[in-house]
Design a protein around this motif. Structure first.
Motif, PDB file in Angstrom:
ATOM      1  N   TYR A  44       6.076  -4.325  -7.005  1.00  0.00           N
ATOM      2  CA  TYR A  44       4.731  -4.520  -6.465  1.00  0.00           C
ATOM      3  C   TYR A  44       4.669  -4.451  -4.939  1.00  0.00           C
ATOM      4  O   TYR A  44       3.656  -4.788  -4.332  1.00  0.00           O
ATOM      5  CB  TYR A  44       4.132  -5.825  -7.001  1.00  0.00           C
ATOM      6  N   GLY A  45       5.747  -3.983  -4.321  1.00  0.00           N
ATOM      7  CA  GLY A  45       5.735  -3.732  -2.889  1.00  0.00           C
ATOM      8  C   GLY A  45       5.722  -4.983  -2.016  1.00  0.00           C
ATOM      9  O   GLY A  45       5.257  -4.947  -0.879  1.00  0.00           O
ATOM     10  N   ILE A  46       6.254  -6.069  -2.527  1.00  0.00           N
ATOM     11  CA  ILE A  46       6.278  -7.316  -1.761  1.00  0.00           C
ATOM     12  C   ILE A  46       7.521  -7.379  -0.883  1.00  0.00           C
ATOM     13  O   ILE A  46       7.487  -7.917   0.216  1.00  0.00           O
ATOM     14  CB  ILE A  46       6.207  -8.530  -2.712  1.00  0.00           C
ATOM     15  N   GLY A  47       8.587  -6.794  -1.348  1.00  0.00           N
ATOM     16  CA  GLY A  47       9.829  -6.803  -0.592  1.00  0.00           C
ATOM     17  C   GLY A  47      10.979  -7.301  -1.438  1.00  0.00           C
ATOM     18  O   GLY A  47      10.948  -7.228  -2.663  1.00  0.00           O
ATOM     19  N   MET A  51      11.998 -12.361   0.059  1.00  0.00           N
ATOM     20  CA  MET A  51      10.597 -12.402   0.492  1.00  0.00           C
ATOM     21  C   MET A  51       9.728 -13.041  -0.585  1.00  0.00           C
ATOM     22  O   MET A  51       8.863 -13.876  -0.293  1.00  0.00           O
ATOM     23  CB  MET A  51      10.075 -10.990   0.800  1.00  0.00           C
ATOM     24  N   VAL A  52       9.937 -12.647  -1.831  1.00  0.00           N
ATOM     25  CA  VAL A  52       9.174 -13.231  -2.936  1.00  0.00           C
ATOM     26  C   VAL A  52       9.399 -14.740  -2.955  1.00  0.00           C
ATOM     27  O   VAL A  52       8.449 -15.529  -3.035  1.00  0.00           O
ATOM     28  CB  VAL A  52       9.568 -12.592  -4.296  1.00  0.00           C
ATOM     29  N   ALA A  69      -0.778  -7.853  -3.707  1.00  0.00           N
ATOM     30  CA  ALA A  69       0.349  -7.390  -4.526  1.00  0.00           C
ATOM     31  C   ALA A  69       0.705  -8.412  -5.612  1.00  0.00           C
ATOM     32  O   ALA A  69       0.932  -8.043  -6.765  1.00  0.00           O
ATOM     33  CB  ALA A  69       1.559  -7.105  -3.635  1.00  0.00           C
ATOM     34  N   PHE A  70       0.743  -9.697  -5.245  1.00  0.00           N
ATOM     35  CA  PHE A  70       1.008 -10.728  -6.255  1.00  0.00           C
ATOM     36  C   PHE A  70      -0.098 -10.731  -7.310  1.00  0.00           C
ATOM     37  O   PHE A  70       0.180 -10.829  -8.511  1.00  0.00           O
ATOM     38  CB  PHE A  70       1.103 -12.118  -5.611  1.00  0.00           C
TER      39      PHE A  70
END
Length: 165
Positions: A44-47, A51-52, A69-70
């Motif tokens: 989802y492109g969060i990292g 990072m999550v 994204a979340f």
């Protein structure tokens, strides 16, 4: 070294709410198992997993990109875990309706500048988020709708030119 700014109370509460939603997420249909923080962040492109984890544990404040994204990954609304960020998104979308965006559109035979309204930009965002098969289905629906309303379009989806002669 720059001192880290502490999170505000609402940011900590957002992280707690997000963590509850993340922990309660359902199994993925394809694998039949929960995806890891690492997989979720990449998908989802969060990292990274780190990072999550930082977002979920209030070590890093949620920004709009991460919140969206979340929300997408958890199939919820930003409002479900962050009323403050949801209000910011709502406010920004209202402002965006006030002025169209200028976009350079280049076709093979004729580059041109076009004004794109926020509604058109929203449609483009939805279109780009679809799979190629879904995009073809949307184009077919749009073409049928356009034909039914008498607003013919070219085969590449651009509106047909009206002869001014």
């Amino acid at each position: 070294m720059k001192e880290k700014k502490p999170l505000e109370d609402w940011q900590i509460e957002d992280a707690r709410s997000l963590r509850r939603l993340f922990d309660a997420r359902t199994e993925t249909v394809a694998e039949g198992k929960l995806i890891s923080q690492m997989e979720f962040g990449a998908k989802y492109g969060i990292g990274s997993q780190g990072m999550v984890w930082q977002y979920l544990n209030a070590h890093r404040p949620l920004n709009l990109k991460a919140a969206v994204a979340f929300a997408k990954g958890l199939n919820v609304k930003v409002l479900d875990f962050s009323p403050t960020l949801a209000a910011q998104i709502d406010d920004a979308s209202k402002h965006e309706l006030e002025r169209p965006a200028l976009q350079l559109t280049t076709y093979v035979d004729e580059p041109q500048l076009q004004w794109v309204s926020s509604a058109e930009a929203a449609l483009l965002s939805v279109f780009r988020a679809c799979s190629p098969a879904q995009q073809q289905g949307l184009l077919a629906i749009a073409t049928n709708f356009s034909s039914a309303t008498g607003n013919e379009s070219q085969t590449d989806g651009r509106p047909a030119r009206k002869d001014s002669r």
